[in-house]
Design a protein around this motif. Structure first.
Motif, short mmCIF file in Angstrom:
data_model
loop_
_atom_site.label_atom_id
_atom_site.label_comp_id
_atom_site.label_asym_id
_atom_site.label_seq_id
_atom_site.Cartn_x
_atom_site.Cartn_y
_atom_site.Cartn_z
N GLN A 1 39.37 29.46 48.85
CA GLN A 1 38.66 28.20 48.59
C GLN A 1 39.06 27.53 47.28
O GLN A 1 38.93 26.31 47.14
CB GLN A 1 37.16 28.46 48.59
CG GLN A 1 36.61 28.91 49.94
CD GLN A 1 35.19 29.45 49.85
OE1 GLN A 1 34.52 29.30 48.83
NE2 GLN A 1 34.73 30.08 50.92
N HIS A 2 39.58 28.34 46.33
CA HIS A 2 39.82 27.79 44.99
C HIS A 2 41.20 28.23 44.49
O HIS A 2 41.41 29.40 44.17
CB HIS A 2 38.75 28.27 44.01
CG HIS A 2 37.34 28.02 44.47
ND1 HIS A 2 36.78 26.76 44.53
CD2 HIS A 2 36.38 28.87 44.92
CE1 HIS A 2 35.54 26.84 44.98
NE2 HIS A 2 35.28 28.12 45.22
N ALA A 3 42.11 27.28 44.37
CA ALA A 3 43.47 27.59 43.92
C ALA A 3 43.50 28.06 42.48
O ALA A 3 44.46 28.72 42.05
CB ALA A 3 44.35 26.35 44.08
N ASP A 4 42.45 27.73 41.72
CA ASP A 4 42.41 28.11 40.31
C ASP A 4 41.37 29.19 40.02
O ASP A 4 40.94 29.37 38.88
CB ASP A 4 42.12 26.88 39.44
CG ASP A 4 40.80 26.20 39.82
OD1 ASP A 4 40.20 26.58 40.85
OD2 ASP A 4 40.38 25.26 39.10
N TYR A 5 40.99 29.96 41.06
CA TYR A 5 39.94 30.96 40.87
C TYR A 5 40.38 32.07 39.90
O TYR A 5 41.51 32.57 39.97
CB TYR A 5 39.53 31.60 42.20
CG TYR A 5 38.50 32.69 42.00
CD1 TYR A 5 37.18 32.36 41.69
CD2 TYR A 5 38.85 34.04 42.03
CE1 TYR A 5 36.24 33.34 41.45
CE2 TYR A 5 37.91 35.02 41.79
CZ TYR A 5 36.61 34.67 41.49
OH TYR A 5 35.68 35.65 41.22
N VAL A 6 39.45 32.46 39.02
CA VAL A 6 39.65 33.57 38.09
C VAL A 6 38.39 34.43 38.14
O VAL A 6 37.26 33.91 38.16
CB VAL A 6 39.89 33.08 36.65
CG1 VAL A 6 40.09 34.25 35.70
CG2 VAL A 6 41.09 32.14 36.58
N THR A 7 38.55 35.75 38.15
CA THR A 7 37.39 36.64 38.17
C THR A 7 36.58 36.51 36.88
O THR A 7 37.11 36.08 35.85
CB THR A 7 37.82 38.10 38.34
OG1 THR A 7 38.77 38.44 37.34
CG2 THR A 7 38.42 38.34 39.71
N PRO A 8 35.31 36.88 36.90
CA PRO A 8 34.49 36.79 35.70
C PRO A 8 35.09 37.60 34.55
O PRO A 8 35.72 38.63 34.77
CB PRO A 8 33.15 37.40 36.15
CG PRO A 8 33.13 37.22 37.63
CD PRO A 8 34.56 37.36 38.07
N PRO A 9 34.91 37.12 33.33
CA PRO A 9 35.45 37.84 32.16
C PRO A 9 34.70 39.14 31.91
O PRO A 9 33.52 39.28 32.25
CB PRO A 9 35.25 36.85 31.02
CG PRO A 9 34.09 36.00 31.45
CD PRO A 9 34.20 35.89 32.94
N LEU A 10 35.41 40.10 31.35
CA LEU A 10 34.82 41.38 30.98
C LEU A 10 34.25 41.31 29.56
O LEU A 10 34.74 40.55 28.73
CB LEU A 10 35.88 42.48 31.07
CG LEU A 10 36.41 42.76 32.47
CD1 LEU A 10 37.58 43.73 32.41
CD2 LEU A 10 35.32 43.32 33.37
N PRO A 11 33.24 42.14 29.25
CA PRO A 11 32.56 43.08 30.15
C PRO A 11 31.53 42.37 31.01
O PRO A 11 31.12 41.25 30.72
CB PRO A 11 31.90 44.06 29.19
CG PRO A 11 31.57 43.21 27.98
CD PRO A 11 32.72 42.23 27.87
N VAL A 12 31.11 43.07 32.08
CA VAL A 12 30.04 42.56 32.93
C VAL A 12 28.89 43.58 32.90
O VAL A 12 29.09 44.75 32.56
CB VAL A 12 30.51 42.34 34.38
CG1 VAL A 12 31.52 41.21 34.44
CG2 VAL A 12 31.11 43.62 34.96
#
Length: 358
Positions: free
Chosen positions: A320-331
């Motif tokens: 869905q998102h060409a610019d998707y990035v996972t959430p930054p660490l830490p979580v």
């Protein structure tokens, strides 16, 4: 669809993959002490399978009781483990995924709770391990093959031979850890012999459409790049595997010395003739752009590891998102629980520096 990550991928044997995003084998330490799968295993596999990975691979499953490398490890060394494995395969199939088990043995690194229990290619004082006899090496080979047959009986589409990260098969390949003087030591051909005997044995024993993968890594534990390249070239040339799974810590890794200095490791492998064998990689792929970078390098598929932990619907986000990035660490631990991780899985992730917030 124009996004090449969602183009289907045929393998030489077995079912087609619906896209190029595969779930990497992820250690989670949530199986029962006897190696049987737990409800947490089933829940995690279901979460991944329904979120769009084309292949869902189990965590590393040890093929001998003495190969257990960490607590809560999944086992595939006896038939008591078969019902749970069957349920895992069923879940993956029900959600439209191709299924695989990663076949593993900890070798000299498996003595985490029983000093003197561990075995390897040679005796190693640092690990309190002893060297296997030649007959025991043959038994180890046979148990890898028996584990693949057990995976087949459980309904899995294939199995991956784990020859990476300093576990027993890479210990045999290591020029420093393997000090044997028989047919399994010395030359790179001898040090790689066990890997290829296992592949040959699985191919002969399992049904013709059973998929075989091989995972190799590049760093630490006496790994020489030239030796890894030998294994890759031979495996691709012989064509008995269906896919080669490269596991550098980072897909951007650049070789610092030798013939390939200044080149990215994945580019070196991408240039190897591979016939119909498929080639993929994992390593710090935390965004849509990084996943596309693997295919842009000429590889066929992408193995998703940490990103699958941080975002359980990573394939959908990428679609869905060409610019998707996972959430930054830490979580937070609460966030990981929302992503489907069990308490045991979350506790394991606390061992990764900077991953879980206190």
């Amino acid at each position: 669809m124009n996004n090449p990550l969602f183009h289907p991928l045929t393998l030489m044997r077995g079912p087609e993959l619906k896209n190029r995003l595969l779930l990497a084998p992820l250690t989670n330490q949530q199986s029962h002490d006897d190696g049987t799968a737990s409800e947490a295993d089933f829940d995690w596999i279901k979460s991944c399978a329904r979120n769009g990975y084309s292949m869902v691979m189990s965590c590393a499953a040890n093929v001998q009781a003495n190969g257990k490398a960490f607590k809560g490890q999944l086992g595939i060394w006896n038939d008591e483990q078969l019902p749970g494995l069957t349920r895992m395969a069923d879940i993956i199939r029900q959600h439209g995924g191709v299924s695989s088990v990663q076949l593993h043995h900890g070798g000299m690194r498996a003595g985490f709770n029983l000093p003197g229990y561990a075995v390897g290619p040679s005796a190693n004082a640092a690990y309190s391990s002893r060297g296997l006899t030649q007959a025991e090496v043959g038994q180890l080979r046979d148990d890898f093959i028996a584990a693949a047959l057990r995976a087949q009986r459980a309904g899995f589409d294939g199995a991956e031979v784990h020859a990476a990260f300093g576990w027993i098969l890479s210990q045999f390949l290591s020029y420093s850890l393997n000090q044997r003087h028989d047919s399994y030591g010395g030359s790179v051909e001898n040090r790689a012999r066990l890997i290829f005997e296992i592949i040959d044995g699985i191919r002969a024993a399992c049904r013709p459409d059973f998929q075989i993968g091989l995972r190799i890594s590049l760093e630490r534990y006496g790994m020489r790049f030239e030796d890894i390249l030998y294994v890759a070239q031979r495996a691709l040339q012989e064509g008995k595997i269906d896919y080669l799974d490269l596991a550098p810590w980072d897909i951007s890794k650049v070789m610092e010395e030798g013939e390939f200095a200044g080149q990215r490791a994945i580019d070196v492998f991408a240039r190897l003739p591979r016939g119909k064998v498929r080639l993929g990689a994992s390593g710090k792929i935390m965004s849509s752009a990084k996943a596309r970078e693997v295919l842009d390098a000429g590889l066929d598929f992408v193995m998703i590891g940490r990103a699958a932990i941080l975002q359980n619907d990573f394939p959908q986000q990428v679609r869905q998102h060409a610019d998707y990035v996972t959430p930054p660490l830490p979580v937070s631990a609460a966030y990981l629980a929302q992503q489907g991780l069990s308490p045991d899985f979350i506790n394991y992730m606390r061992n990764w520096d900077g991953f879980v917030a206190d």
